[in-house]
Design a protein around this motif. Structure first.
Motif, short mmCIF file in Angstrom:
data_model
loop_
_atom_site.label_atom_id
_atom_site.label_comp_id
_atom_site.label_asym_id
_atom_site.label_seq_id
_atom_site.Cartn_x
_atom_site.Cartn_y
_atom_site.Cartn_z
N LEU A 60 0.30 0.60 -3.11
CA LEU A 60 -0.28 1.64 -2.08
C LEU A 60 0.81 2.04 -1.10
N LEU A 61 0.64 3.71 -0.70
CA LEU A 61 1.27 4.12 0.52
C LEU A 61 0.23 4.27 1.65
N PRO A 62 0.67 4.63 2.80
CA PRO A 62 -0.43 5.01 3.70
C PRO A 62 -1.07 6.46 3.30
N GLY A 63 -2.62 6.31 3.42
CA GLY A 63 -3.28 7.35 2.85
C GLY A 63 -3.90 7.02 1.33
N ASP A 64 -3.36 6.15 0.55
CA ASP A 64 -3.74 5.64 -0.66
C ASP A 64 -5.18 4.98 -0.51
N HIS A 65 -5.36 4.11 0.77
CA HIS A 65 -6.46 3.41 1.01
C HIS A 65 -6.76 3.56 2.39
N ARG A 66 -7.71 3.44 2.88
CA ARG A 66 -7.85 3.78 4.41
C ARG A 66 -7.46 2.67 5.42
N LEU A 67 -7.13 1.54 4.77
CA LEU A 67 -6.66 0.29 5.51
C LEU A 67 -5.05 0.35 5.36
N ALA A 68 -4.40 1.09 4.72
CA ALA A 68 -3.05 1.12 4.07
C ALA A 68 -2.38 1.62 5.22
N THR A 69 -1.54 1.05 6.18
CA THR A 69 -0.63 1.57 7.31
C THR A 69 0.83 1.66 6.93
N ARG A 70 1.20 0.96 5.48
CA ARG A 70 2.43 0.86 5.16
C ARG A 70 2.55 0.59 3.71
N ARG A 71 3.68 0.89 2.97
CA ARG A 71 3.64 0.35 1.75
C ARG A 71 3.43 -1.10 1.16
N HIS A 72 2.45 -1.27 0.27
CA HIS A 72 2.33 -2.41 -0.23
C HIS A 72 2.35 -2.46 -1.78
N VAL A 73 2.78 -3.47 -2.35
CA VAL A 73 2.67 -3.84 -3.90
C VAL A 73 1.95 -4.98 -3.97
N PHE A 74 0.85 -5.00 -4.76
CA PHE A 74 0.04 -6.09 -5.10
C PHE A 74 0.22 -6.40 -6.67
N LEU A 75 0.28 -7.49 -7.05
CA LEU A 75 0.37 -8.11 -8.23
C LEU A 75 -1.14 -8.66 -8.56
N ILE A 76 -1.97 -8.19 -9.11
CA ILE A 76 -3.69 -8.65 -9.44
C ILE A 76 -3.70 -9.45 -11.04
N PRO A 77 -3.69 -10.30 -10.90
CA PRO A 77 -4.10 -11.10 -12.46
C PRO A 77 -5.26 -10.65 -12.91
N GLN A 78 -5.20 -10.56 -14.13
CA GLN A 78 -6.10 -10.06 -15.03
C GLN A 78 -7.36 -10.87 -14.78
N ALA A 79 -7.25 -12.03 -14.55
CA ALA A 79 -8.56 -13.12 -14.51
C ALA A 79 -9.13 -12.77 -13.28
N GLN A 80 -8.66 -11.92 -12.25
CA GLN A 80 -9.04 -11.85 -11.05
C GLN A 80 -9.67 -10.48 -11.16
N THR A 81 -9.61 -9.46 -12.17
CA THR A 81 -10.15 -8.31 -12.12
C THR A 81 -11.43 -8.01 -12.55
N ARG A 82 -12.22 -7.46 -11.75
CA ARG A 82 -13.70 -7.04 -12.16
C ARG A 82 -13.98 -5.86 -12.78
N GLU A 83 -14.74 -5.69 -13.62
CA GLU A 83 -14.84 -4.55 -14.53
C GLU A 83 -15.65 -3.34 -13.58
N SER A 84 -15.09 -2.16 -13.47
CA SER A 84 -15.47 -1.08 -12.64
C SER A 84 -16.58 -0.48 -13.58
N PRO A 85 -17.85 -0.08 -13.14
CA PRO A 85 -18.97 0.45 -13.76
C PRO A 85 -18.94 1.98 -13.99
N ASP A 86 -17.96 2.47 -13.05
CA ASP A 86 -17.79 4.14 -12.86
C ASP A 86 -16.46 4.30 -13.79
N GLY A 87 -15.64 3.60 -14.19
CA GLY A 87 -14.38 4.17 -14.93
C GLY A 87 -13.35 4.36 -13.98
N SER A 88 -13.52 3.94 -12.67
CA SER A 88 -12.34 4.25 -11.79
C SER A 88 -11.74 3.06 -11.36
N TYR A 89 -10.64 2.95 -10.54
CA TYR A 89 -10.18 1.89 -10.06
C TYR A 89 -10.49 1.60 -8.68
#
Length: 111
Positions: A60-89
């Motif tokens: 994420l860069l600022p503007g990619d998410h309303r709360l992001a004020t600086r660059r972030h790199v998140f590593l999210i394990p598959q086991a912690q991922t929820r299914e999106s019902p609308d096909g988006s992230y």
């Protein structure tokens, strides 16, 4: 005593209502704090997401998410991922921009 119980009941009722994604699905109450204008959950661009062997990398860069004020790199394990019902992230950050509370990915992406 009744006023205290009523206040507690209203607090729980408010906390149990999550806001909706732009497509209309409701974010899970555990994931969501706030509403569609100031909540911590929102749809993010697929350009910010890379599928990895064990899950996802979200940059994420600022503007990619309303709360992001600086660059972030998140590593999210598959086991912690929820299914999106609308096909988006979608990404929920709580209690601050440094913490992923929930991440939604389209079905079939790395599953």
């Amino acid at each position: 005593m009744r006023m205290i119980l009523a206040a507690i009941g209203m607090a729980f009722a408010t906390a149990a209502h999550a806001h909706h994604a732009p497509s209309g699905f409701t974010y899970e109450p555990y994931c969501c704090n706030g509403d569609g204008d100031n909540g911590d959950c929102q749809r993010i661009s697929s350009k910010t997401v890379r599928h990895r062997e064990q899950g996802y990398e979200v940059t994420l860069l600022p503007g990619d998410h309303r709360l992001a004020t600086r660059r972030h790199v998140f590593l999210i394990p598959q086991a912690q991922t929820r299914e999106s019902p609308d096909g988006s992230y979608h990404l929920c950050l709580f209690p601050n921009e440094d913490t992923v509370r929930c991440f939604y990915a389209p079905p079939g992406r790395g599953r």
